[in-house]
Motif scaffolding. Sequence first.
Motif, PDB file in Angstrom:
ATOM      1  N   PRO A  23       0.827  -1.222   0.000  1.00 37.20           N
ATOM      2  CA  PRO A  23       0.000   0.000   0.000  1.00 37.20           C
ATOM      3  C   PRO A  23       0.857   1.267   0.000  1.00 37.20           C
ATOM      4  O   PRO A  23       1.951   1.299   0.572  1.00 37.20           O
ATOM      5  CB  PRO A  23      -0.794  -0.097   1.305  1.00 37.20           C
ATOM      6  CG  PRO A  23      -0.729  -1.518   1.703  1.00 37.20           C
ATOM      7  CD  PRO A  23       0.540  -2.071   1.141  1.00 37.20           C
ATOM      8  N   ARG A  24       0.360   2.301  -0.612  1.00 42.78           N
ATOM      9  CA  ARG A  24       1.094   3.558  -0.739  1.00 42.78           C
ATOM     10  C   ARG A  24       1.422   4.160   0.628  1.00 42.78           C
ATOM     11  O   ARG A  24       2.507   4.684   0.844  1.00 42.78           O
ATOM     12  CB  ARG A  24       0.284   4.549  -1.564  1.00 42.78           C
ATOM     13  CG  ARG A  24       1.018   5.849  -1.811  1.00 42.78           C
ATOM     14  CD  ARG A  24       0.290   6.718  -2.760  1.00 42.78           C
ATOM     15  NE  ARG A  24       0.463   6.130  -4.095  1.00 42.78           N
ATOM     16  CZ  ARG A  24       0.077   6.695  -5.210  1.00 42.78           C
ATOM     17  NH1 ARG A  24      -0.517   7.860  -5.170  1.00 42.78           N
ATOM     18  NH2 ARG A  24       0.273   6.120  -6.364  1.00 42.78           N
ATOM     19  N   ALA A  25       0.485   4.065   1.580  1.00 43.90           N
ATOM     20  CA  ALA A  25       0.719   4.621   2.914  1.00 43.90           C
ATOM     21  C   ALA A  25       1.875   3.901   3.606  1.00 43.90           C
ATOM     22  O   ALA A  25       2.669   4.525   4.315  1.00 43.90           O
ATOM     23  CB  ALA A  25      -0.548   4.511   3.755  1.00 43.90           C
ATOM     24  N   SER A  26       1.974   2.611   3.393  1.00 45.93           N
ATOM     25  CA  SER A  26       3.064   1.839   3.988  1.00 45.93           C
ATOM     26  C   SER A  26       4.410   2.269   3.418  1.00 45.93           C
ATOM     27  O   SER A  26       5.396   2.392   4.149  1.00 45.93           O
ATOM     28  CB  SER A  26       2.835   0.350   3.737  1.00 45.93           C
ATOM     29  OG  SER A  26       3.922  -0.404   4.182  1.00 45.93           O
ATOM     30  N   ARG A  27       4.470   2.500   2.123  1.00 48.49           N
ATOM     31  CA  ARG A  27       5.717   2.953   1.499  1.00 48.49           C
ATOM     32  C   ARG A  27       6.100   4.330   2.016  1.00 48.49           C
ATOM     33  O   ARG A  27       7.277   4.593   2.297  1.00 48.49           O
ATOM     34  CB  ARG A  27       5.573   2.986  -0.020  1.00 48.49           C
ATOM     35  CG  ARG A  27       5.434   1.625  -0.636  1.00 48.49           C
ATOM     36  CD  ARG A  27       5.564   1.668  -2.133  1.00 48.49           C
ATOM     37  NE  ARG A  27       4.677   2.588  -2.803  1.00 48.49           N
ATOM     38  CZ  ARG A  27       3.635   2.245  -3.550  1.00 48.49           C
ATOM     39  NH1 ARG A  27       3.335   0.980  -3.728  1.00 48.49           N
ATOM     40  NH2 ARG A  27       2.888   3.145  -4.132  1.00 48.49           N
ATOM     41  N   ARG A  30       7.451   4.032   5.612  1.00 48.50           N
ATOM     42  CA  ARG A  30       8.786   3.447   5.637  1.00 48.50           C
ATOM     43  C   ARG A  30       9.832   4.460   5.193  1.00 48.50           C
ATOM     44  O   ARG A  30      10.921   4.541   5.741  1.00 48.50           O
ATOM     45  CB  ARG A  30       8.831   2.213   4.739  1.00 48.50           C
ATOM     46  CG  ARG A  30      10.061   1.390   4.933  1.00 48.50           C
ATOM     47  CD  ARG A  30      10.049   0.089   4.159  1.00 48.50           C
ATOM     48  NE  ARG A  30       8.747  -0.497   3.981  1.00 48.50           N
ATOM     49  CZ  ARG A  30       8.217  -0.781   2.786  1.00 48.50           C
ATOM     50  NH1 ARG A  30       8.870  -0.535   1.691  1.00 48.50           N
ATOM     51  NH2 ARG A  30       7.022  -1.324   2.700  1.00 48.50           N
ATOM     52  N   LYS A  31       9.489   5.275   4.196  1.00 42.48           N
ATOM     53  CA  LYS A  31      10.422   6.285   3.701  1.00 42.48           C
ATOM     54  C   LYS A  31      10.632   7.376   4.753  1.00 42.48           C
ATOM     55  O   LYS A  31      11.732   7.885   4.913  1.00 42.48           O
ATOM     56  CB  LYS A  31       9.889   6.897   2.407  1.00 42.48           C
ATOM     57  CG  LYS A  31      10.849   7.835   1.748  1.00 42.48           C
ATOM     58  CD  LYS A  31      10.330   8.319   0.419  1.00 42.48           C
ATOM     59  CE  LYS A  31      11.327   9.242  -0.248  1.00 42.48           C
ATOM     60  NZ  LYS A  31      10.850   9.716  -1.534  1.00 42.48           N
ATOM     61  N   ALA A  32       9.572   7.740   5.496  1.00 49.96           N
ATOM     62  CA  ALA A  32       9.679   8.774   6.519  1.00 49.96           C
ATOM     63  C   ALA A  32      10.528   8.308   7.696  1.00 49.96           C
ATOM     64  O   ALA A  32      11.193   9.118   8.340  1.00 49.96           O
ATOM     65  CB  ALA A  32       8.290   9.177   7.000  1.00 49.96           C
ATOM     66  N   GLU A  33      10.551   7.007   7.979  1.00 47.87           N
ATOM     67  CA  GLU A  33      11.315   6.474   9.099  1.00 47.87           C
ATOM     68  C   GLU A  33      12.805   6.406   8.796  1.00 47.87           C
ATOM     69  O   GLU A  33      13.616   6.351   9.706  1.00 47.87           O
ATOM     70  CB  GLU A  33      10.821   5.071   9.461  1.00 47.87           C
ATOM     71  CG  GLU A  33       9.435   5.037  10.040  1.00 47.87           C
ATOM     72  CD  GLU A  33       8.911   3.622  10.220  1.00 47.87           C
ATOM     73  OE1 GLU A  33       9.610   2.667   9.838  1.00 47.87           O
ATOM     74  OE2 GLU A  33       7.813   3.488  10.746  1.00 47.87           O
TER      75      GLU A  33
END
Length: 62
Positions: A23-27, A30-33
């Motif tokens: 899902p886009r929200a998961s990506r 993960r990128k923000a972390e």
Amino acid sequence: MASGGDDLVKYITEKVVVYMEDPRASRARRKAEKQPWAEKWFGMLPLGLSIWRSKWSDGGRK
């Protein structure tokens, strides 16, 4: 036995499929972390240099 090119295409295809199914929200989460490379290394570089310089200026008395 499969050639190296076939293995590479299979690997890339698997990675793209996993990426597209995620899902886009998961990506985005993960990128923000992820910590930026420059912040990680250039944040430690001045600290390391200051410790190294303090050892030289103290004459190695620590």
